[in-house]
Design an enzyme around this catalytic site. Structure first.
Site, PDB file in Angstrom:
ATOM      1  CB  SER A  19      -8.391   0.475   5.333  1.00 20.68           C
ATOM      2  OG  SER A  19      -9.068   1.700   5.530  1.00 20.68           O
ATOM      3  CE  LYS A  58      -3.918   1.965   2.616  1.00 21.15           C
ATOM      4  NZ  LYS A  58      -4.825   1.727   3.764  1.00 21.15           N
ATOM      5  CB  SER A  67      -7.821   3.585   2.679  1.00 23.43           C
ATOM      6  OG  SER A  67      -7.021   2.957   3.684  1.00 23.43           O
TER       7      SER A  67
END
Length: 564
Positions: free
Chosen positions: A158, A60, A134
């Site tokens: 997330s 990420k 996210s």
């Protein structure tokens, strides 16, 4: 396992094939990734065994990867890290090759995956739906088969919502179990590094390399009460409004757990949902301003700041300090209620999200759509709990997922329960100390075992009393004739059977046992060399029938059978 170079080449071919550029923020050159892979293959050729050799992963974009800018989804925020984050470094040390950094809701603020100047990440199954955020890019990279593993973060859900929306596994470990160093904070006191994978064993294996006892440490857990897994399940009236078909899919997941032998318990979900509202509506959102608020203020109006994210972070500046103390007191009271409601349950079963919106629905109501998605996930880190999100079927052609939530440091226990949903149970025949009511039966129960039936072996086995503590018999197939031996057939999740085998002491072993009906099942057998001096108790027809003749301790001795 394929060679590392071969796997890297396949990954880049898959990237070109799926044509999803919005998944990535920073992609390493193929040549650079192949060079890392070649070094891994050279280590293998030299006799070394990197445990994750042949594995590729993505990271990420708010987690540091040396050689790639860390953007947190905002180009003007980017910086060049001088080292990998510990979670990244540990996977690379184990032989995994990193491909690049993935797209996300900017500053890890959102559960939709659309709040990014790098583009909205589309769902892996139906591109008209959101991927979830996210950690959107990481989940989609796994779901599309580009990478084997991907790292995300989870503050509000997330690491779980994107897993559910894309049909993959998302492990959200206990806070602090995986170091959060090298991570751009969203809420530093709540952030967790998470892992996505297509299967639960893959995700667990990666987590094992990422986790570390230093720092918070791993306390000894209280021994759970013997018996089947106990799963807290809220009634339909407590879940609130769900998308069409989701209540039925959730109910089916609960039934699967019950069919696998779990005991379903009622739970009061109110303290969980009340606490969930505090994450954004209470003072805790101020920590987001503490993390990046200064940057957002200086760059207000910048084209690369997502307006929804900027509004949330800037608005948190006005939260008064006294409200934080009020909300902390309220949270403590809610946590006490929540844990009391769980009682001695091993896990709480919940839908990962209440529904799956389209890109158009999120665009029409960005705040409302996002807030709805956190109904079940927002309270987890506030309450300092662990969680695992796993696929649980489909609704309307889209993935449906559930999550199991439990107390801090019950990560392994949650995975064992989740295994009941992700893998078909395996059957095990037992003939001695693991029979119902016998001293080792608790091992089967603690691993999620369920008694299927009582039967007998085919008449081709002999049973011996071994000199062990606790007393146990040895079952051996005999060429010279035998007899039917009383047996029980149990079902265990695949992970449970693996754990049992790993802890099995000699001279016991697992092998194939033929039952009276002619079927074959895995069962406990005994190594032949252990039979020297052991007493043949075949004529009793089973361990329980033979025990009185062995004395109270079960040691050889006492009366002998009238036959054989």
């Amino acid at each position: 396992m394929s060679g590392a170079v071969e796997r890297v080449r396949a990954a880049y071919a898959r990237i070109a094939q799926v044509d999803r550029p919005e998944v990535w923020i920073g992609l390493r050159s193929r040549e650079e990734a192949e060079a890392d892979a070649a070094a891994i293959d050279a280590r293998r050729a030299a006799g070394q065994r990197p445990p994750l050799a042949g594995t590729v992963f993505a990271v990420k974009g708010n987690i540091d990867v040396a050689g790639l800018p860390t953007t947190a989804g905002c180009p003007s925020y980017a910086y060049e890290p001088t080292a990998d984050a510990p979670a990244v470094a540990r996977l690379r040390a184990a032989g995994a090759v990193v491909l690049g950094t993935t797209n996300l809701d900017q500053f890890a603020t959102g559960l939709v995956g659309t709040r990014s100047p790098y583009g909205a990440v589309r769902n892996a199954v139906d591109p008209s739906y959101v991927a979830g955020g996210s950690s959107s890019g990481s989940a989609v990279a796994v779901a599309l088969g580009i990478v084997d593993l991907a790292l995300g973060t989870d503050t509000a859900g997330s690491g779980r919502v994107p897993a559910a929306f894309n049909g993959v596994v998302g492990l959200k470990p206990t806070r602090g179990l995986v170091p959060a160093d090298g991570v751009v904070p969203a809420c530093a006191s709540l952030d967790c590094v998470t892992v996505f994978a297509r299967t639960l064993p893959e995700a667990e294996r990666a987590l094992a390399f990422m986790a570390s006892p230093p720092g918070r440490g791993l306390p000894a857990l209280e021994q759970r009460r013997p018996g089947p897994w106990r799963i807290a399940v809220p009634g339909p009236g407590q879940l609130g409004e769900l998308d069409e078909g989701w209540a039925e899919a959730f109910g089916a997941a609960a039934v699967r757990l019950a069919d696998a032998g779990a005991e379903l318990l009622p739970v009061d979900l109110a303290p969980f949902t009340e606490a969930a509202a505090l994450l954004y509506e209470g003072a805790f959102v101020a920590e987001r301003y503490s993390a990046v608020g200064g940057f957002v203020d200086v760059h207000a109006g910048s084209a690369d700041l997502d307006p929804t994210v900027a509004g949330i972070i800037s608005g948190a500046r006005a939260v008064p300090a006294h409200r934080l103390f009020t909300d902390r007191e309220r949270l403590a009271a809610l946590r006490t209620r929540a844990l009391a409601s769980l009682g001695d349950a091993d896990a709480l079963l919940l839908p990962t999200a209440p529904g799956h919106p389209t890109l158009a629905e999120v665009a029409a109501d960005p705040l409302g759509a996002n807030a709805r998605l956190g109904r079940f996930t927002h309270s987890t880190n506030l309450f300092d709990l662990a969680a695992v999100a796993v696929p649980a079927g489909e609704v309307g052609g889209l993935p449906f997922g559930v999550m199991l939530v439990g107390r801090a440091f019950t990560d392994e226990r949650l995975a064992r329960v989740a295994g009941l949903l992700t893998a078909p149970p395996l059957r095990l025949a037992v003939v001695g100390a693991h029979l119902s009511g016998q001293p080792l039966n608790g091992q089967l129960l603690s691993l999620g075992g369920r008694l299927v039936r009582t039967t007998a072996t085919a008449p081709a086995y002999r049973l011996y009393a071994l000199d062990t503590v606790p007393p146990k018999p040895g079952l051996v197939r005999s060429r010279d004739g035998g007899a039917p031996i009383e047996a029980e057939v149990w079902e265990l999740p695949a992970e449970g059977l693996g754990a049992l085998l790993a802890a099995l002491p000699r001279p016991m072993a697992l092998g194939t046992v033929e039952l009276a009906d002619g079927s074959f099942v895995t069962g406990f057998l005994c190594e032949p060399e252990a039979l020297d001096g052991a007493r043949d108790i075949t004529a009793y027809g089973g361990w329980r029938a033979a025990l009185p003749s062995l004395g109270r301790s079960g040691a050889p001795g006492g009366g002998r059978p009238s036959r054989g």
